[in-house]
Every structure is written in C-alpha cells, then in structure tokens.
Write a protein that holds these residues in place. Sequence first.
Motif, PDB file in Angstrom:
ATOM      1  N   LEU A 127       0.969  -1.134   0.024  1.00 40.52           N
ATOM      2  CA  LEU A 127       0.065  -0.288  -0.056  1.00 40.52           C
ATOM      3  C   LEU A 127       0.765   1.370   0.102  1.00 40.52           C
ATOM      4  CD1 LEU A 127      -2.839  -1.068   2.481  1.00 40.52           C
ATOM      5  CD2 LEU A 127      -3.047  -0.795  -0.003  1.00 40.52           C
ATOM      6  N   GLU A 128       1.746   1.340   0.726  1.00 38.69           N
ATOM      7  CA  GLU A 128       3.013   2.338   0.796  1.00 38.69           C
ATOM      8  C   GLU A 128       3.434   2.613  -0.525  1.00 38.69           C
ATOM      9  OE1 GLU A 128       5.475   1.535   3.883  1.00 38.69           O
ATOM     10  OE2 GLU A 128       4.229   2.020   5.645  1.00 38.69           O
ATOM     11  N   ARG A 129       3.837   1.657  -1.289  1.00 41.38           N
ATOM     12  CA  ARG A 129       4.663   1.613  -2.318  1.00 41.38           C
ATOM     13  C   ARG A 129       3.475   2.325  -3.520  1.00 41.38           C
ATOM     14  NH1 ARG A 129       6.381  -4.018  -3.065  1.00 41.38           N
ATOM     15  NH2 ARG A 129       7.795  -4.359  -1.371  1.00 41.38           N
ATOM     16  N   GLU A 130       2.243   1.691  -3.491  1.00 40.72           N
ATOM     17  CA  GLU A 130       1.434   2.447  -4.356  1.00 40.72           C
ATOM     18  C   GLU A 130       1.181   3.872  -4.142  1.00 40.72           C
ATOM     19  OE1 GLU A 130      -0.981   2.566  -7.529  1.00 40.72           O
ATOM     20  OE2 GLU A 130       0.158   0.865  -7.072  1.00 40.72           O
ATOM     21  N   GLN A 131       1.041   4.117  -2.722  1.00 43.05           N
ATOM     22  CA  GLN A 131       0.583   5.551  -2.522  1.00 43.05           C
ATOM     23  C   GLN A 131       1.851   6.420  -3.023  1.00 43.05           C
ATOM     24  OE1 GLN A 131       0.143   6.197   1.750  1.00 43.05           O
ATOM     25  NE2 GLN A 131      -0.707   8.340   1.385  1.00 43.05           N
ATOM     26  N   VAL A 132       3.354   6.077  -3.084  1.00 44.62           N
ATOM     27  CA  VAL A 132       4.287   6.518  -3.521  1.00 44.62           C
ATOM     28  C   VAL A 132       4.112   6.849  -4.977  1.00 44.62           C
ATOM     29  CG1 VAL A 132       6.810   6.575  -3.774  1.00 44.62           C
ATOM     30  CG2 VAL A 132       5.975   5.965  -1.550  1.00 44.62           C
ATOM     31  N   LEU A 136       4.255  10.362  -6.617  1.00 45.28           N
ATOM     32  CA  LEU A 136       5.034  10.725  -7.862  1.00 45.28           C
ATOM     33  C   LEU A 136       4.144  11.157  -9.199  1.00 45.28           C
ATOM     34  CD1 LEU A 136       7.819   8.015  -7.685  1.00 45.28           C
ATOM     35  CD2 LEU A 136       8.309  10.280  -7.602  1.00 45.28           C
ATOM     36  N   ALA A 137       3.110  10.348  -9.547  1.00 49.45           N
ATOM     37  CA  ALA A 137       2.522  10.597 -10.580  1.00 49.45           C
ATOM     38  C   ALA A 137       1.790  12.306 -10.717  1.00 49.45           C
ATOM     39  CB  ALA A 137       1.482   9.501 -10.972  1.00 49.45           C
ATOM     40  N   SER A 138       1.748  12.647  -9.263  1.00 54.71           N
ATOM     41  CA  SER A 138       0.920  14.070  -9.251  1.00 54.71           C
ATOM     42  C   SER A 138       2.128  15.175  -9.418  1.00 54.71           C
ATOM     43  CB  SER A 138       0.303  14.153  -7.901  1.00 54.71           C
ATOM     44  OG  SER A 138       1.530  14.329  -6.754  1.00 54.71           O
ATOM     45  N   LEU A 139       3.245  14.780  -9.456  1.00 55.05           N
ATOM     46  CA  LEU A 139       4.439  15.647  -9.599  1.00 55.05           C
ATOM     47  C   LEU A 139       4.404  16.171 -11.164  1.00 55.05           C
ATOM     48  CD1 LEU A 139       7.285  14.173  -7.577  1.00 55.05           C
ATOM     49  CD2 LEU A 139       5.504  15.788  -6.786  1.00 55.05           C
ATOM     50  N   THR A 140       5.156  17.377 -11.308  1.00 54.28           N
ATOM     51  CA  THR A 140       5.368  17.742 -12.767  1.00 54.28           C
ATOM     52  C   THR A 140       6.418  16.816 -13.237  1.00 54.28           C
ATOM     53  OG1 THR A 140       7.276  19.294 -12.175  1.00 54.28           O
ATOM     54  CG2 THR A 140       4.812  20.202 -12.061  1.00 54.28           C
ATOM     55  N   ASP A 177      11.122  21.179  -4.276  1.00 51.47           N
ATOM     56  CA  ASP A 177       9.677  21.470  -4.649  1.00 51.47           C
ATOM     57  C   ASP A 177       8.762  20.165  -4.637  1.00 51.47           C
ATOM     58  OD1 ASP A 177      10.072  24.204  -4.477  1.00 51.47           O
ATOM     59  OD2 ASP A 177      10.116  24.415  -6.688  1.00 51.47           O
ATOM     60  N   GLY A 178       9.619  19.049  -5.586  1.00 50.33           N
ATOM     61  CA  GLY A 178       8.751  17.683  -5.698  1.00 50.33           C
ATOM     62  C   GLY A 178       8.829  17.083  -4.224  1.00 50.33           C
ATOM     63  N   LEU A 179       9.925  17.116  -3.537  1.00 51.49           N
ATOM     64  CA  LEU A 179       9.816  16.419  -2.272  1.00 51.49           C
ATOM     65  C   LEU A 179       8.783  17.078  -1.244  1.00 51.49           C
ATOM     66  CD1 LEU A 179      13.720  15.870  -1.582  1.00 51.49           C
ATOM     67  CD2 LEU A 179      11.829  14.149  -2.274  1.00 51.49           C
ATOM     68  N   ILE A 180       8.601  18.422  -1.305  1.00 48.52           N
ATOM     69  CA  ILE A 180       7.661  19.062  -0.486  1.00 48.52           C
ATOM     70  C   ILE A 180       6.201  18.502  -0.960  1.00 48.52           C
ATOM     71  CG2 ILE A 180       6.408  21.319  -0.033  1.00 48.52           C
ATOM     72  CD1 ILE A 180       9.164  22.425  -0.013  1.00 48.52           C
ATOM     73  N   ARG A 181       6.077  18.466  -2.192  1.00 45.51           N
ATOM     74  CA  ARG A 181       4.485  17.883  -2.785  1.00 45.51           C
ATOM     75  C   ARG A 181       4.595  16.597  -2.309  1.00 45.51           C
ATOM     76  NH1 ARG A 181       3.306  19.693  -8.816  1.00 45.51           N
ATOM     77  NH2 ARG A 181       1.647  18.598  -8.381  1.00 45.51           N
ATOM     78  N   MET A 182       5.485  15.783  -2.413  1.00 45.38           N
ATOM     79  CA  MET A 182       5.669  14.163  -2.071  1.00 45.38           C
ATOM     80  C   MET A 182       5.197  14.206  -0.447  1.00 45.38           C
ATOM     81  SD  MET A 182       6.325  12.061  -4.621  1.00 45.38           S
ATOM     82  CE  MET A 182       6.876  10.709  -3.639  1.00 45.38           C
ATOM     83  N   ARG A 183       5.881  15.201   0.113  1.00 41.72           N
ATOM     84  CA  ARG A 183       5.381  15.006   1.841  1.00 41.72           C
ATOM     85  C   ARG A 183       4.001  15.191   1.995  1.00 41.72           C
ATOM     86  NH1 ARG A 183       7.905  19.754   4.623  1.00 41.72           N
ATOM     87  NH2 ARG A 183       6.018  20.596   4.033  1.00 41.72           N
ATOM     88  N   ASP A 184       3.719  16.308   1.358  1.00 43.01           N
ATOM     89  CA  ASP A 184       2.093  16.680   1.488  1.00 43.01           C
ATOM     90  C   ASP A 184       1.296  15.532   0.820  1.00 43.01           C
ATOM     91  OD1 ASP A 184       3.308  18.989   2.657  1.00 43.01           O
ATOM     92  OD2 ASP A 184       2.772  20.115   0.888  1.00 43.01           O
ATOM     93  N   CYS A 185       1.729  14.984  -0.223  1.00 42.03           N
ATOM     94  CA  CYS A 185       0.655  13.995  -0.898  1.00 42.03           C
ATOM     95  C   CYS A 185       0.583  12.616   0.054  1.00 42.03           C
ATOM     96  CB  CYS A 185       1.396  13.568  -2.080  1.00 42.03           C
ATOM     97  SG  CYS A 185       0.428  12.497  -2.951  1.00 42.03           S
ATOM     98  N   GLY A 187       1.086  12.716   3.379  1.00 42.73           N
ATOM     99  CA  GLY A 187       0.660  13.028   4.583  1.00 42.73           C
ATOM    100  C   GLY A 187       1.800  13.030   5.883  1.00 42.73           C
ATOM    101  N   VAL A 188       2.946  13.212   5.421  1.00 38.17           N
ATOM    102  CA  VAL A 188       3.945  13.114   6.513  1.00 38.17           C
ATOM    103  C   VAL A 188       4.032  14.685   7.026  1.00 38.17           C
ATOM    104  CG1 VAL A 188       6.271  12.770   6.589  1.00 38.17           C
ATOM    105  CG2 VAL A 188       5.128  11.478   5.184  1.00 38.17           C
ATOM    106  N   THR A 189       4.133  14.602   8.268  1.00 36.00           N
ATOM    107  CA  THR A 189       4.222  15.773   8.853  1.00 36.00           C
ATOM    108  C   THR A 189       5.671  15.918   9.280  1.00 36.00           C
ATOM    109  OG1 THR A 189       3.786  14.627  11.123  1.00 36.00           O
ATOM    110  CG2 THR A 189       1.980  15.618  10.046  1.00 36.00           C
ATOM    111  N   SER A 190       6.122  17.218   9.081  1.00 42.04           N
ATOM    112  CA  SER A 190       7.500  17.613   9.462  1.00 42.04           C
ATOM    113  C   SER A 190       7.530  17.798  10.870  1.00 42.04           C
ATOM    114  CB  SER A 190       7.951  18.838   8.432  1.00 42.04           C
ATOM    115  OG  SER A 190       7.218  19.810   8.684  1.00 42.04           O
TER     116      SER A 190
END
Length: 191
Positions: A127-132, A136-140, A177-185, A187-190
């Motif tokens: 499930l985690e792999r699929e979420q990643v 990734l697909a949501s990035l530019t 920028d991509g890592l920030i979007r990945m983090r948000d996608c 649901g990882v809290t900093s």
Amino acid sequence: MRAAGEPAAESSLEGLLARVARGDSAAFEEVYVRVSPVVLGVVLRVVRDPAQSEEVAQEVLVEIWRTASRYDPERGSANAWVCTMAHRRAVDRVRSAQSAADREERAGRRDGSPAYDAVAEEVETRLEREQVRRCLASLTELQRESITLAYYGGYTYREVAELLDVPLGTVKTRLRDGLIRMRDCLGVTST
C-alpha cells in the motif's frame, strides 16, 4: 576404601549397595567414587553431548541412592545393574529429545502459513509503494524526472544536473519542490 576390620564382602560393590539400601551415606560415597566414571562413560556414548551426559549421569547416581534396595545379586553383578540403569536413562534422554524435535517439526509443518504480522506487513508495504507511485504521478514531469534520477537512480544532485543538462541550482529547486509535494501527498508531518 575398606575400613580396617571391614569384611571384603562389605567393600565389594554388591556389599556397598546393600549398605546404601539401608541408608548408609558413607557407603554411597564409596559407590559414587567407584561407579561415576563408568556411568558417565556409558551415558556419554549414548547421549554424546557432554553437558547433557553429566546431567543424566547425575540422575543415574541419584537413582542408585534411591533404588539400591531393588538390586538383586542373583540377577547379575552390581556393575551390570549400574551400567544397565545408566544406559536406559541415556536412551530415555535421547528418545525424549528426538520426540520433542519431532513434535516441533510437525507443529512447524502444520503451521506453514505465514504469520499474521508478516502478511499485514507485506500488505502495508504494498500500500505504501502504491501511494508513493500515486504521489510521484502528481508531480510535474521535471520534478518527477529529477527525483527519480536522484532517489531511485542513485545519482548525486550534480550528476542529475549533468544528465538533464540544466544548472545545479535548478535541479536542487526541482528536488526541493518535488519532495515538499511528495511529503504533503503522503501526509507526512514535519517535526
């Protein structure tokens, strides 16, 4: 060790066992000294493990103390009685160990299905792999390409810049920028 004036029959192993049967602890000490090496030798040949052999030999010697009254000189020598007792006890120990190993093996075969935790962990990982992949697909395209090269390809930021033929600062910005979007996608809290 025959005491002065003690008849030879009383100092024979048979005579000592008769005295042990009457509760004579000094006679048992003499029996112990005489037979313990023989008992250990018999047990060691059967059990093979030195530590277990010592334990079984000790059990045999305790059994001699407790059952000396059962020794019958008409059925055989005292030495044969002691050796038979040691051999039987050693064989019992080996059979017991083999039986326990067989039970464990049968239980292991019977419970051949993976443990619940292993199945749950595998599902969670998938499930985690699929979420990643979704994130990734949501990035530019540029962000996804930079992250893929850096984190999955194992390239340094400088090598990614060279491969994509863009300035190093641009690669760093895309990655950040991509890592920030990945983090948000994800649901990882900093912290």
